[in-house]
Design a protein around this motif. Sequence first.
Motif, mmCIF file in Angstrom:
data_model
loop_
_atom_site.group_PDB
_atom_site.id
_atom_site.type_symbol
_atom_site.label_atom_id
_atom_site.label_comp_id
_atom_site.label_asym_id
_atom_site.label_seq_id
_atom_site.Cartn_x
_atom_site.Cartn_y
_atom_site.Cartn_z
ATOM 1 N N ASP A 1 35.788 47.576 52.890
ATOM 2 C CA ASP A 1 35.229 48.908 52.656
ATOM 3 C C ASP A 1 35.996 49.985 53.418
ATOM 4 O O ASP A 1 36.218 51.083 52.910
ATOM 5 C CB ASP A 1 33.755 48.921 53.065
ATOM 6 N N LYS A 2 36.441 49.670 54.647
ATOM 7 C CA LYS A 2 37.090 50.674 55.483
ATOM 8 C C LYS A 2 38.607 50.710 55.325
ATOM 9 O O LYS A 2 39.236 51.689 55.724
ATOM 10 C CB LYS A 2 36.750 50.421 56.951
ATOM 11 N N PRO B 1 41.727 51.498 47.619
ATOM 12 C CA PRO B 1 42.200 50.394 46.783
ATOM 13 C C PRO B 1 41.053 49.525 46.254
ATOM 14 O O PRO B 1 41.086 49.089 45.111
ATOM 15 C CB PRO B 1 43.102 49.595 47.726
ATOM 16 N N PHE B 2 40.050 49.270 47.093
ATOM 17 C CA PHE B 2 38.980 48.360 46.702
ATOM 18 C C PHE B 2 37.719 49.161 46.388
ATOM 19 O O PHE B 2 37.026 49.623 47.292
ATOM 20 C CB PHE B 2 38.737 47.343 47.816
ATOM 21 N N LYS B 3 37.478 49.365 45.114
ATOM 22 C CA LYS B 3 36.339 50.182 44.671
ATOM 23 C C LYS B 3 35.032 49.393 44.801
ATOM 24 O O LYS B 3 34.983 48.195 44.507
ATOM 25 C CB LYS B 3 36.529 50.618 43.210
ATOM 26 N N PRO B 4 33.952 50.055 45.232
ATOM 27 C CA PRO B 4 32.673 49.355 45.406
ATOM 28 C C PRO B 4 32.186 48.654 44.140
ATOM 29 O O PRO B 4 31.586 47.580 44.220
ATOM 30 C CB PRO B 4 31.719 50.488 45.822
ATOM 31 N N GLN B 5 32.461 49.236 42.972
ATOM 32 C CA GLN B 5 31.964 48.626 41.739
ATOM 33 C C GLN B 5 32.651 47.305 41.405
ATOM 34 O O GLN B 5 32.191 46.557 40.528
ATOM 35 C CB GLN B 5 32.118 49.597 40.558
ATOM 36 N N HIS B 6 33.754 47.008 42.092
ATOM 37 C CA HIS B 6 34.482 45.768 41.825
ATOM 38 C C HIS B 6 34.203 44.684 42.870
ATOM 39 O O HIS B 6 34.761 43.596 42.779
ATOM 40 C CB HIS B 6 35.994 46.031 41.773
ATOM 41 N N ILE B 7 33.357 45.008 43.855
ATOM 42 C CA ILE B 7 33.024 44.029 44.897
ATOM 43 C C ILE B 7 31.823 43.214 44.429
ATOM 44 O O ILE B 7 30.698 43.721 44.378
ATOM 45 C CB ILE B 7 32.719 44.726 46.239
ATOM 46 N N HIS B 8 32.048 41.963 44.065
ATOM 47 C CA HIS B 8 30.994 41.104 43.526
ATOM 48 C C HIS B 8 30.520 40.133 44.602
ATOM 49 O O HIS B 8 31.294 39.313 45.091
ATOM 50 C CB HIS B 8 31.502 40.325 42.310
ATOM 51 N N LYS B 9 29.238 40.231 44.949
ATOM 52 C CA LYS B 9 28.662 39.350 45.952
ATOM 53 C C LYS B 9 27.834 38.273 45.265
ATOM 54 O O LYS B 9 27.291 38.499 44.180
ATOM 55 C CB LYS B 9 27.794 40.156 46.923
#
Length: 600
Positions: free
Chosen positions: A492-493, A306-314
């Motif tokens: 992530d998991k 569901p949560f794609k790495p490219q959409h995780i904004h730090k």
Amino acid sequence: MPRGPRGSTPLPRPDLSPEDQRKAERILRSTFAFWRATDPWPIYDQPHKQMFGIFDSSGPDMSKQRRSPLSSMFLAPRFSNKTYGVAKSIARRVLKDPDISIGIVRSTRDESRKLLRLAKNILRSPRVTHFFGDPYFGAELWNEDAIVIPWRTVSRADPTVFTMGTSGTSTGNHPDYIYGDDLVTEVNCDSIKEQETLWNYIESFEPQMPSWGATLLTGTRWSEIDCYGRVEALNEAARRAGVAEEDLPWKTHIFEAKWQVADGSWEYYFPAYLDEERLEAMRLKVDVRRFNAWMYNRMVDPAEKPFKPQHIHKFSGKYEFSYPYKRTLTLLDPQYAGEKVRLYVALIVDPALTDETGSCGYGLTVTGFARDRRQFTLESRERVLLPSRALEIIKQMLLTYRPNRVVIESAGGDAWLIVEIGKFIQKEALDCVVQPFSALQHEKSGHRAKHQRIRRMETYVSNDQCFFRMADDPGQVDHYGGYCYDLLQQIDKWPSLIRNDAIDSWAMGHYVLPFVPADEGDYQEDLPTANPPEWDMSWTDSDGNVHGLSADKVSRLAMGPPPGADAARWLETLEFGSDPGIYRPGSATRSYLQRRKRAG
């Protein structure tokens, strides 16, 4: 069920007519025939005939001609009656070979007992006893852990059927056949320690097996580290070494709910039940991990996460609270160009009971909402703590962030914590609204369950509305665990998680959105220039913000902080009794306070 007299003379086997005798022989020819003749439950050529054929061919060779033990693994979709079929297979083998010894092992001893109980009920069902007699009467052993069939022709130390537990030892057992059913569960699948222990237990089967013996594992694939994956890895290593398929260490049979054939059409493993309509309905009802495990015996495909790495904004940024109203976040990373964002801040507290005596698990998340609905997670952590220790951390977060709203999830078991949080908010006169939330009542009312709550956040993440704080300064990112470290690990998991308190508290921030002001003016009240009557002392900092102290705090700290001091830190000194001498009031503030004193 009443127990029969131990060691008494067994009831004679039924005196069958020639026709019934032939029928009894046909019934024991295969597990499929045994089920069809002795049980009214529906049975289908597809998949049951194939499934039970595998069960029959994966068993021991009671003629004792085979020279090496056989190890097999059978994984099939949920709802295809695997476990019931295992119980039928056990009952059939006991009736066909009374001298056999079968070990049952499941994830726990209690689960093993359930399977034995089911096998005993099948052995004593009316249809079975009509042809083969009742094995209960005259049995020298018949309890929840083991049975001995009274028709044995040889003396054996091992019972006819007995339970085994993965937490114990298999030393001393010498079964002909071991059924390992559902050893991997949703509870133990992600624990490296438990899966390693389980695999060591499985490896101990073969040395204690006679040359004609057999092991059959049945179940569902749950994670990358589970013991079923170890079986596949062993076979793959053997293939690379040039071992032929028929000589692989394990015979594996892995099935999915549906698969595509050469002409582009789809075939179904259990077409009478798991058709496209039911599969789609199930996909919408259960979380993505369960669906993939139950129906396809696989982990979640990265494309389906569901949560794609490219959409995780730090981001790195400094949070500032200017007493009593302004909550500002400065984004310091170059890509954000030092943007200052006014926030509506919420603290979400999600307590959850754990197995640890005296402690509970806590998901603690602070999220700031901008008026354009961007969500800045300022801090999110998961801790297993004593309630008193958790309360201190929550107090610290309340003083640090001064949230507009506090959301407390409770099922009623942590009333003490909620009362203490309320007392602290009242004591410190924090300008915030307390919003209770009951997940259990929410789900009973037909609203979203936990996995649906978390899954709903996918929309916000994929629309680039969620940002996660890593450090106060970009230079600290590589040397700092991060304010959102626990949360980002779970994002992530997910859904492959044992504990999910941090991600659940983060997802509950969705219930704060309806209260977030949409107009910039709603984020700030006009600050008075006069000294409010409830303040005994007040001063104005270099930014024009008015600060103040009530009379009881003036008595504890005679001199106020200097212009521009961090108000949150100053209030902490009042709460925890730190030395106020570390502050050096400027001359303007000192003169102002002296004038106020003389005027009084």
